[in-house]
Design a protein around this motif. Structure first.
Motif, short mmCIF file in Angstrom:
data_model
loop_
_atom_site.label_atom_id
_atom_site.label_comp_id
_atom_site.label_asym_id
_atom_site.label_seq_id
_atom_site.Cartn_x
_atom_site.Cartn_y
_atom_site.Cartn_z
N TYR B 61 35.16 43.69 42.77
CA TYR B 61 36.29 43.50 42.60
C TYR B 61 36.84 42.33 42.96
CZ TYR B 61 37.48 44.55 47.40
OH TYR B 61 37.62 44.62 48.54
N LEU B 62 37.97 41.90 42.56
CA LEU B 62 38.59 40.75 42.91
C LEU B 62 40.15 40.97 42.97
CD1 LEU B 62 38.69 37.25 43.59
CD2 LEU B 62 39.23 37.18 41.05
N ILE B 64 43.96 39.71 42.56
CA ILE B 64 44.79 38.87 42.01
C ILE B 64 46.28 38.64 42.94
CG2 ILE B 64 45.69 37.41 40.10
CD1 ILE B 64 42.68 37.79 39.88
N SER B 80 39.92 37.47 47.20
CA SER B 80 41.10 37.50 46.46
C SER B 80 41.52 36.23 46.30
CB SER B 80 42.33 37.76 47.53
OG SER B 80 42.58 37.27 48.40
N LEU B 97 39.98 34.74 35.33
CA LEU B 97 39.99 36.03 35.06
C LEU B 97 38.71 36.45 34.11
CD1 LEU B 97 43.73 36.04 34.01
CD2 LEU B 97 42.78 37.18 36.17
N THR B 100 35.58 37.05 36.25
CA THR B 100 35.43 37.88 37.19
C THR B 100 34.42 38.94 36.96
OG1 THR B 100 37.58 37.19 38.06
CG2 THR B 100 36.69 39.53 38.83
N LEU B 104 39.63 43.70 38.19
CA LEU B 104 40.96 42.95 38.49
C LEU B 104 41.98 43.76 39.31
CD1 LEU B 104 40.95 40.89 35.40
CD2 LEU B 104 40.32 39.91 37.51
N TYR B 126 42.05 42.23 28.38
CA TYR B 126 41.35 42.55 29.63
C TYR B 126 41.17 43.92 29.98
CZ TYR B 126 41.98 37.57 30.41
OH TYR B 126 41.51 36.02 30.36
N ILE B 129 41.72 46.72 34.82
CA ILE B 129 42.63 46.04 35.77
C ILE B 129 43.51 47.23 36.38
CG2 ILE B 129 44.35 44.16 35.54
CD1 ILE B 129 44.05 44.19 32.47
#
Lengths: 203, 158
Positions: B61-62, B64, B80, B97, B100, B104, B126, B129
């Motif tokens: 995961y990342l 934001i 992050s 984005l 990744t 997200l 996307y 998310i």
């Protein structure tokens, strides 16, 4: 060359283009993403609970409050003058006439900001104009309008106006939400009648 | 050959139409998703992740971190990245984005900002998310309305 052949080729060409396009009957956002992002960062989309209380006290007809909560929550209590469009039902074509009123300020509210923001983005993205959010939702309404008290020694005219506005909104909110549904419609008639008597006007 | 010559205007019209359609389809600035899907996911809060569930995440995961340009906030999670909400759709942000792998996870100290960002990104196509939310149901009413049992209409208005 025969004109009929030319038209036929043109039609076949356009037909092929239409055939390869994805078939999509569902609604998508009409605004471009950058335009929607810029609009959504504006501070002008937010209205405070005090501003909404003033609209309510004045029975402002250029404003339409939209309660996005469930029908059960709406029945329990709501800001007088608001209509209930549960968020899950927002895209129902039945509500299009309400949301697509350019001259009317549509003010979305839920219990907090989350659902109102979703609804604001969706309505604006679909191309509907004049959308606003009541900042903080009903939680903020209760905190500011229903429960704040003046505790100082002196009151400035500005504070006085603010507290009078909150007091009137609180009174109307409590009265109308305490009445059975059958009497709610008559409440505003009764209020106007009382006001006209105080002003010395005719019934 | 003469047939092509005779049809050159028509072929030109079709080619121009085709080019316009390809430009429209490939425009990253145009929303393509159905609005209905966003409503379906958001109305039961299935796009939210609580801090407890977030800590248990095992998939990539990342996070934001959405602030504003004037108040960017500080990095609180690993991995992050900070993206001011105003710059969410800038070229550099879109590259991050797009590249990744995994979920997200949008985080902002203002739920309103994360909610707006979620809908915009979802409608741009996307997937995967989530919004990191401290509450399981941010839309909970924290106050109970107390009806006035003595309330009634003025007698002369009935």
């Amino acid at each position: 060359m025969d004109a009929r052949i030319k038209y036929s080729v043109l039609l076949v060409g356009i037909g092929l283009i239409v055939a390869i396009l994805p078939y999509n009957t569902a609604e998508s956002f009409r605004l471009k993403s950058h335009d929607l992002l810029i609009k959504s960062t504006s501070d002008e989309i937010w209205l405070s609970v005090d501003q909404v209380a003033r609209f309510m006290n004045n029975e402002d007809s250029t404003v339409q409050l939209i309660d996005l909560r469930s029908t059960e929550q709406f029945r329990e209590c709501n800001i007088p003058g608001s209509i209930n469009i549960p968020y899950s039902d927002l895209l129902n074509p039945f509500w299009e006439g309400t949301i697509n009123q350019k001259q009317v300020k549509k003010i979305f509210y839920g219990n907090s900001d989350q659902t109102a923001c979703y609804a604001w983005i969706i309505a604006t993205g679909l191309g509907y104009e004049n959308n606003y959010i009541m900042k903080g939702g009903l939680n903020e309404w209760f905190k500011i309008v229903m429960f704040t008290q003046f505790s100082g020694q002196k009151i400035t005219p500005l504070e006085n106006a603010l507290f009078e506005n909150r007091f009137n909104a609180r009174k109307t909110f409590t009265q109308i939400n305490s009445l059975p549904d059958s009497l709610k419609r008559q409440f505003f008639h009764s209020k106007r009648l009382k006001q006209s008597k105080l002003d010395g006007g005719c019934e | 050959m003469s047939l092509l010559k005779n049809l050159k205007i028509i072929i030109l019209v079709i080619v121009v139409l085709l080019i316009l359609i390809i430009i429209r389809i490939s425009d990253q600035n145009v929303f393509k998703e159905q609005v209905k899907t966003a409503v379906e996911v958001t109305w039961n809060n299935s796009n939210l992740i609580t801090p407890n569930k977030f800590r248990e995440l095992t998939t990539p995961y990342l996070v934001i971190e959405l602030g504003s340009e004037s108040n960017p906030g500080s990095l609180q999670f690993r991995p992050s990245i900070k993206i001011p909400f105003e710059k969410l759709l800038d070229k550099e942000s879109r590259e991050i984005l797009d590249n990744t792998k995994g979920a997200l996870i949008l985080y902002s100290d203002k739920m309103a900002t994360a909610s707006k960002a979620w809908i915009i990104l979802n409608q741009l196509g996307y997937k995967n998310i989530l919004i990191l939310s401290s509450e399981e149901n941010p839309e909970e009413l924290k106050y109970k309305f107390q009806p006035d049992t003595t309330a009634g209409l003025e007698q002369d208005s009935i």
